[in-house]
Scaffold this motif. Structure first.
Motif, PDB file in Angstrom:
ATOM      1  N   PHE A   7       0.798  -1.240   0.000  1.00 32.33           N
ATOM      2  CA  PHE A   7       0.000   0.000   0.000  1.00 32.33           C
ATOM      3  C   PHE A   7       0.829   1.288   0.000  1.00 32.33           C
ATOM      4  O   PHE A   7       0.493   2.245   0.701  1.00 32.33           O
ATOM      5  CB  PHE A   7      -0.969   0.016   1.194  1.00 32.33           C
ATOM      6  N   ALA A   8       1.937   1.307  -0.754  1.00 27.32           N
ATOM      7  CA  ALA A   8       2.808   2.491  -0.719  1.00 27.32           C
ATOM      8  C   ALA A   8       2.590   3.443  -1.890  1.00 27.32           C
ATOM      9  O   ALA A   8       3.179   4.521  -1.924  1.00 27.32           O
ATOM     10  CB  ALA A   8       4.268   2.050  -0.679  1.00 27.32           C
ATOM     11  N   VAL A   9       1.755   3.077  -2.881  1.00 29.88           N
ATOM     12  CA  VAL A   9       1.598   3.915  -4.070  1.00 29.88           C
ATOM     13  C   VAL A   9       0.723   5.135  -3.789  1.00 29.88           C
ATOM     14  O   VAL A   9      -0.310   5.015  -3.125  1.00 29.88           O
ATOM     15  CB  VAL A   9       0.959   3.108  -5.226  1.00 29.88           C
ATOM     16  N   LYS A  10       1.166   6.308  -4.251  1.00 30.49           N
ATOM     17  CA  LYS A  10       0.312   7.492  -4.241  1.00 30.49           C
ATOM     18  C   LYS A  10       0.246   8.018  -5.675  1.00 30.49           C
ATOM     19  O   LYS A  10       1.234   7.952  -6.408  1.00 30.49           O
ATOM     20  CB  LYS A  10       0.891   8.562  -3.315  1.00 30.49           C
ATOM     21  N   ASP A  11      -0.923   8.514  -6.064  1.00 32.37           N
ATOM     22  CA  ASP A  11      -1.124   8.930  -7.458  1.00 32.37           C
ATOM     23  C   ASP A  11      -0.031   9.861  -7.951  1.00 32.37           C
ATOM     24  O   ASP A  11       0.444   9.757  -9.078  1.00 32.37           O
ATOM     25  CB  ASP A  11      -2.476   9.644  -7.599  1.00 32.37           C
ATOM     26  N   SER A  12       0.377  10.795  -7.088  1.00 28.81           N
ATOM     27  CA  SER A  12       1.337  11.823  -7.516  1.00 28.81           C
ATOM     28  C   SER A  12       2.709  11.234  -7.804  1.00 28.81           C
ATOM     29  O   SER A  12       3.575  11.922  -8.343  1.00 28.81           O
ATOM     30  CB  SER A  12       1.460  12.884  -6.425  1.00 28.81           C
ATOM     31  N   LEU A  13       2.933   9.968  -7.465  1.00 35.31           N
ATOM     32  CA  LEU A  13       4.261   9.379  -7.619  1.00 35.31           C
ATOM     33  C   LEU A  13       4.346   8.440  -8.825  1.00 35.31           C
ATOM     34  O   LEU A  13       5.330   7.744  -8.998  1.00 35.31           O
ATOM     35  CB  LEU A  13       4.631   8.612  -6.346  1.00 35.31           C
TER      36      LEU A  13
END
Lengths: 292, 292
Positions: free
Chosen positions: A253-259
Motif C-alpha cells: 500500500f505504498a503507491v500514491k497517485d502523484s508518484l
C-alpha cells in the motif's frame, strides 16, 4: 463500541494500572493501543483459539527474523501500517519548525554510504534481462520553480530478480544505486533499469496472511529517490511505473497517485531504449507547503 | 476518530484489498483489526521510529518463545487481552446450545492426564516452605442446590517458588495437582498448599513493557479448578486468596470478585493449619444461567 457485553470497567482498569513513572509518550501510546486492542476483541467476539492463532503467527514472525530479514515489519506492511506511519512521520517532519531529517522513513535498503557518481553514469552492472532507462530532470524550488545547483539526488532500485544489491550475493557492491549532484542548470541524469515488480517474501506469516486474505504478494515496480539541498526540506520518495500491473494493488500500500511516472521510448541512444524525465521539487524550510 | 489528517480512503482500501476467497470469519477479524490498528496509529501520530520499536519488541518475543515459554502470549497477557478473550470464549460457550467443552481456556499448565486421587489425599510432595490447607466442599446444582454425586473436581497450583511441576525439574511428576470424584454427599476434599504469589517472567519484552508502564510482574496467589458433571456446563476457574497483596493489581488482570476466597485457621489437624471450604456450583446444560 458504545456497549460492551463484558465488565465495562475492564479496559479502564488495565489503562489505570500504569504507574506514575510511566513516560508520558509511552502512556499515550499504550492507552490508545489497549483501548483499540480490547475493542477489537469485543467487536469480533475473539475466541481464545483465534487469539492464540494470532500469537503463534507473531512468534513465528520473530523466529524468522534476523539481520537480513524483518518478518514482523512485513506483517505490518501487508496491512498498510508501515505506509501509514511513514505518512504520519513525514507530515510531522514537514510541519516541524526545525525539519528533523527524515532518516527514519528511508526503508530497509537505503545505504548511508552510497557512492557518488557523475551525471550520465550508468548504475547498472551485470544484470540479466530488464530494460535500460535514461532518467533525467532538474531539482527545482517548489515555490519559485528556480533550479537548485549542487543539490543531491540519491537513487536505489531492485534488480530484475527482485533483490537489492545487499540482499543478493550475485550483485556487485553498490549496484543499482548512486548519489548525484545537480549541475549549474540544476540538472541530474543517469542510466538505470526500468524497475520490475517483485513479490515480498511469502514463506512466513506475512505470506500466510496474504494467502488467507486472497491477495498476491507483489509490489509494483519502483525507484527510491532522496533529494536534499541546504535550506530545503529533504524529500524521500518512491516513483512508480504507470504501466505496472500492480499499481492499484501494491501488497504494502505504498503507491500514491502523484508518484506515478511514464517511461517513454528513447530514440538514438545505444545505451537505453527508454527515457524518464522527472523534476524533483523541494520546499524551502520556511515554507508552510506540505509534501509535494 | 471522526477526522483523519490523512487520506480518508486509505483504511477502506486496505480492507477492500481482501479477495473473494477470504474465509468469512478471517475477513471479519481482519476488517476490525486493520481499522483499529490504523485508528491507533492516527490517534497517537505514531512515528516510524515508535512503530519500529514495537516491531522489534514483537520479533524479540518470538525469538524468546519455544516449547516451554510463550512470550507473545505473555505480551498480550500484561495488557489484559488473554483475560478478555477468555471471558468472551467462556460466555460464548455458556450461551451455546450444545455447550462445547471449554478446553481452550484451561491455561498453559493444565494437564489432560492429571492423575486420579482419593478424597482426603495430599497433593503436596517435597515442597519447601508454604502453608498447608485442607480444602473441601461440595459440587452442587446451581438451580436446585442439590449435591452432585460422582462429579469430577480437578485442581492444580504452583509451588512456593512460583513454578508448576512441569516447569520445574525439582518437583516430582503430578505434584500439586489432582483429579477427584465427589462422594455420595457430593463432597470433595484434599490437602494442598496455600497458594503464593509469583512474578510472570520479566526478562523479555513483556517485562520491559511492564517496567515502562511502571508496574510489577506479580500474579496474586491462586488455585486452578475445573469441575464437570454429565448434563451440566463445565466450570473452569481460578480462586484467589483474599489476603493476597496483588489481588487488586494482578499483572495479567485475571481476578474477579466472585473468585476471592478466605483461608481460615484449622484446629486439631496435624496435616494442615488452614482450611478452605468452597462449594462449586454447576449450571445444567438446559439452563439459561451464565457463569457463576
Amino acid at each position: 463500541m458504545a456497549t460492551h457485553r463484558f465488565d465495562p470497567d475492564f479496559t479502564d482498569n488495565v489503562i489505570k494500572s500504569m504507574g506514575p513513572q510511566t513516560p508520558e509518550r509511552f502512556r499515550e501510546i499504550m492507552t490508545s493501543l489497549i483501548r483499540h486492542v480490547h475493542d477489537f476483541a469485543r467487536e469480533t467476539n475473539l475466541t481464545v483459539d483465534e487469539w492464540m492463532a494470532g500469537v503463534k503467527m507473531m512468534n513465528w514472525a520473530g523466529q524468522m527474523s534476523d539481520d537480513k530479514r524483518n518478518e514482523g515489519q512485513l506483517l505490518c506492511d501487508v496491512i498498510g501500517l508501515e505506509s501509514l506511519v511513514d505518512e504520519i512521520t513525514y507530515k510531522l517532519a514537514q510541519e516541524a519548525e526545525d525539519t528533523p531529517t527524515a532518516t527514519a522513513i528511508l526503508g530497509p535498503f537505503f545505504r548511508p554510504d552510497t557512492k557518488w557518481r557523475q551525471n550520465g553514469d550508468n548504475v547498472v552492472e551485470g544484470v540479466k534481462g530488464g530494460e535500460m532507462v535514461f532518467m533525467h530532470g532538474r531539482v527545482i524550488d517548489f515555490v519559485t520553480k528556480k533550479p537548485l545547483v549542487n543539490a543531491t539526488v540519491e537513487m536505489w532500485e531492485a534488480s530484475t530478480n527482485g533483490l537489492y544489491e545487499q540482499q543478493d550475493p550475485e550483485q556487485v557492491e553498490h549496484n543499482l544505486r548512486g548519489r548525484f549532484r545537480t549541475d549549474e542548470e540544476g540538472k541530474y541524469s543517469y542510466y538505470c533499469l526500468r524497475p520490475t515488480p517483485y513479490p515480498v517474501p511469502d514463506d512466513g506469516p506475512a505470506g500466510k496472511v496474504l494467502k488467507l486474505m486472497d491477495r498476491h504478494p507483489f509490489r509494483p515496480a519502483h525507484i527510491h529517490i532522496i533529494a536534499t539541498y541546504d535550506g530545503y526540506k529533504p524529500l524521500t520518495t518512491q516513483i512508480f511505473d504507470s504501466k505496472d500491473p500492480y499499481l492499484t494493488n501494491d501488497s504494502v500500500f505504498a503507491v500514491k497517485d502523484s508518484l506515478v511516472v511514464d517511461f517513454v521510448p528513447r530514440e538514438g541512444d545505444t545505451q537505453a531504449g527508454l527515457e524518464l524525465e522527472y523534476d524533483i521539487k523541494l520546499v524551502p524550510n520556511e515554507s508552510k507547503a506540505n509534501r509535494v
